[in-house]
Design an enzyme around this catalytic site. Structure first.
Site, PDB file in Angstrom:
ATOM      1  N   GLU A   1      -9.595  -1.920 -44.588  1.00  0.00           N
ATOM      2  CA  GLU A   1     -11.082  -0.542 -45.365  1.00  0.00           C
ATOM      3  C   GLU A   1     -11.373  -0.141 -43.531  1.00  0.00           C
ATOM      4  OE1 GLU A   1     -14.551  -3.472 -45.758  1.00  0.00           O
ATOM      5  OE2 GLU A   1     -14.237  -4.511 -47.668  1.00  0.00           O
TER       6      GLU A   1
ATOM      7  N   LYS B   1     -13.407   1.210 -40.507  1.00  0.00           N
ATOM      8  CA  LYS B   1     -15.008   0.720 -39.765  1.00  0.00           C
ATOM      9  C   LYS B   1     -15.660   1.821 -39.618  1.00  0.00           C
ATOM     10  CE  LYS B   1     -15.956  -3.127 -37.025  1.00  0.00           C
ATOM     11  NZ  LYS B   1     -17.142  -2.319 -35.770  1.00  0.00           N
TER      12      LYS B   1
END
Ligand SMILES: [Zn+2]
Length: 660
Positions: free
Chosen positions: A113, A115
């Site tokens: 994912e 950040k």
């Protein structure tokens, strides 16, 4: 009664309708009605709710515009700690982490994912409604910022899930909102936020949630912290969180190998400059929740996740000139003026060169081609000068010998800083004024930064001594200042004339002269005139006065402008001699007190004055020699240490009883 129920039904209908449309707009990015239509519905609801406060609901969409100011934030202990992540800075480090993990736990799947560069928060729901939102704080205890959280439109105030639910997300300020906010602040001559993350943090911790509401914050949710429902993988919880109406983190991808992870990182890295929000890396987490339990956690970080940090983007550009900026503390800072270049999403034309040592060490010269990058992707910095690109011999740069703001001589201090110590330097005026009037200095009630700025901007104050020339008539015409408050201010200024030598020495803002040193100085020399003739050798004999402090004092009083200011203050009736030693008793003779925390009624300096009046001493650290620790609220490590050493600890009431 029937009428009343109709009203309530209408309120409920509008609330539901607005929730639906704001979800379409903020979460799904597919609005079905225009902004104007939305506003019409919104204000219809506001009107009904105002007319019928009995139907108030904290989760009404109208609450998002913010309410009245709160005093301070209460603390909240997180249900599940908001831990931080271990950073890796290269693919090699990432691979090492991965192979070590897989050697022990077999092959794993990973959730990858982006950040977000914002601030973490927890959102807690019960029975389908938002109960509270809290900042990360230290990870264990955060601050309850619920009224502010409610103003963030992409946070659902109600969710379909009826059980206990807590999610963690990153609150951020979109780049566009950040730029608009800073442009507005620049126009109003307010200090600018360094980056979107600072702006988001400042906006979320506003006591007045109306301010937060105006800041256009947003959130990406990335973790399910607490839920009564069972899940087998992290990515499964993503689907669930989406169903609940949360804005989940973009680019979340499940990967099965190191190679796949690198591909996702590369893709995100390429998209990064054009994203509407700042990211500072990519997070790689084990996806299988059972495996996570097996892998476990260290004290502050989980062992099943790391954050890969992007290397800073670098660009070459021309160093056109070096400008000198005089800071509010008198430090002269060399600033690189660059041929503007776009880097990590913004146009850079200036960068700090810190000090002359930095310039020498990197051998940076005007006319050089320099490599710049953004440190932490925020502050532009010069990495190196490309010496091989010099076409001709370029001259070395030297710092000026006089202050560009006031023309007085500057000197180089014990660090590498070049300073202007002129007490009347205009670049330092504001800071000097604020310090001069502050509580531990001349303690002038009502003369805070805002009023001082007003007086300075209107040309009423040009030097510190001008404070004592103010007459009420000058003040009443100013914004925000009524007749009564003008009179009170002038009274407070007059009262401050008698604070005495120690306070005045501190108020002058001589480098490294804090309250304690100022008191030692005033106790030895009872008249400010003595400092114009004193030597460094004399001064170092005094307790609390070291060599550097002594040099600063001598240097300060050698300035012509200091002579002028002291003469003016004297002529205006400001007391420049020491208070008589008023010892009213000796009951604290031979005792050393340490103060810690906030006392319920007394300020620290009031308590210290009382201790001294009765013959005692104060010290800033606890040791075996400490007689008594006077502790107030939120006393920290000093209290712990006192207990460890068995030193007597008293509160304010006991202290006052000792004086009876
Ligand atoms: Zn100056």
């Amino acid at each position: 009664m029937i009428m009343e129920n109709k009203v309530y039904e209408e309120i409920l209908r509008l609330r539901e309708l607005l929730s639906y449309h704001s979800r379409k707009y903020y979460i799904e990015d597919s609005p079905e009605i225009s902004d104007a239509e939305y506003d019409k519905l919104f204000y219809a609801l506001v009107a009904l709710e105002e007319a019928h406060p009995e139907y108030y609901d904290a989760n009404s969409p109208t609450v998002r515009v913010g309410g009245k100011a709160s005093e301070k934030f209460e603390k909240i202990t997180h249900t599940v700690p908001l831990k931080s992540l271990t950073d890796v800075f290269s693919y090699e480090e990432l691979e090492k982490w991965l192979s070590k993990l897989e050697a022990e736990y077999g092959s794993l799947t990973y959730s990858v994912e982006c950040k977000i560069d914002g601030l973490s928060a927890a959102l807690h729901y019960e029975n389908g409604a938002l109960v509270y939102g809290a900042t990360r704080g230290d990870g264990t205890v955060g601050e309850n910022v619920t009224p502010n959280i409610r103003t963030i439109r992409s946070i659902p105030l109600t969710v379909p899930y009826q059980g206990t639910l807590e999610v963690r997300g990153e609150i951020y300020m979109p780049r566009e909102a950040f730029e608009a906010l800073n442009a507005e602040r620049e126009k109003n001559e307010e200090t600018l936020f360094a980056n979107p993350r600072n702006a988001a943090a400042g906006s979320l911790r506003q006591l007045d949630s109306k301010v937060t509401a105006s800041r256009k914050l947003d959130i990406f949710v990335f973790n399910l912290q607490v839920c009564d429902r069972e899940f087998s993988s992290h990515s499964e919880t993503f689907a669930f969180m989406k169903e609940q109406g949360f804005h989940v983190i973009p680019f979340q991808t499940v990967c099965r190998s190191y190679q796949e992870i690198i591909e996702v990182i590369e893709t995100i890295g390429k998209r990064r400059p054009t994203l509407p929000f700042d990211i500072d890396g990519v997070v790689i987490k084990a996806d299988d929740l059972a495996k996570r339990l097996e892998i476990g956690e260290a004290t502050n970080t989980p062992k099943w996740a790391v954050a890969y940090k992007f290397p800073p983007e670098q660009k070459e550009t021309l160093l056109r000139d070096i400008a000198i900026q005089v800071g509010r503390t008198g430090v002269l800072t060399p600033i690189a003026e660059l041929e503007p270049v776009r880097i990590a999403g913004s146009l850079v034309s200036r960068a700090t060169l810190h000090n002359i040592d930095f310039i020498r060490e990197k051998d940076i010269r005007i006319g050089d081609t320099v490599v710049i990058q953004k440190a932490g992707d925020i502050i532009p910095e010069i990495v190196e000068a490309k010496k091989e690109k010099r076409q001709t011999e370029l001259p070395e740069f030297y710092m000026p010998t006089v202050c560009p703001s006031c023309g007085e001589n500057v000197y180089r201090d014990e660090e590498a800083a070049v300073r202007c110590t002129n007490a009347a330097c205009p670049a330092q005026l504001m800071q000097n004024l604020v310090h001069f009037a502050s509580k531990d200095a001349m303690d002038i009630a009502g003369l805070g930064p805002a009023v001082l700025k007003l007086l300075k901007d209107n040309g009423i104050i040009k030097t510190v001594s001008d404070i004592y020339r103010i007459v009420p008539e000058e003040l009443v015409d100013l914004d925000r200042m009524g007749k009564k408050s003008a009179e009170n201010l002038v009274k407070a200024i007059a009262v401050s004339k008698d604070r005495g030598l120690a306070r005045l020495l501190y108020a002058l803002g001589i480098r490294q002269i804090g309250s304690v040193a100022a008191e030692s100085l005033a106790a030895h020399y009872h008249d400010i005139e003595d400092f114009f003739t004193v030597t460094v050798e004399d001064l170092v004999k005094i307790d609390d006065i070291g060599l550097i402090t002594a040099e600063n004092v001598v240097h300060y009083f050698s300035h012509e402008s200091t002579r002028r200011i002291i003469d003016e203050l004297k002529a205006l009736g400001v007391k420049t001699t020491a208070e008589q030693e008023v010892k009213v008793g000796s009951r604290f003779e031979g005792m050393t007190f340490v103060l810690t925390g906030t006392l319920p009624t007394m300020t620290r300096s009031e308590a210290e004055a009382l201790i001294k009046k009765y013959g005692g001493k104060t010290s800033s650290s606890v040791s075996k020699k400490t007689s008594v620790v006077l502790a107030g609220e939120e006393a920290g490590s000093k209290l712990t240490k006192a207990r460890d050493l068995g030193v007597r600890v008293i509160d304010e009431a006991e202290f006052l009883a000792m004086l009876q």
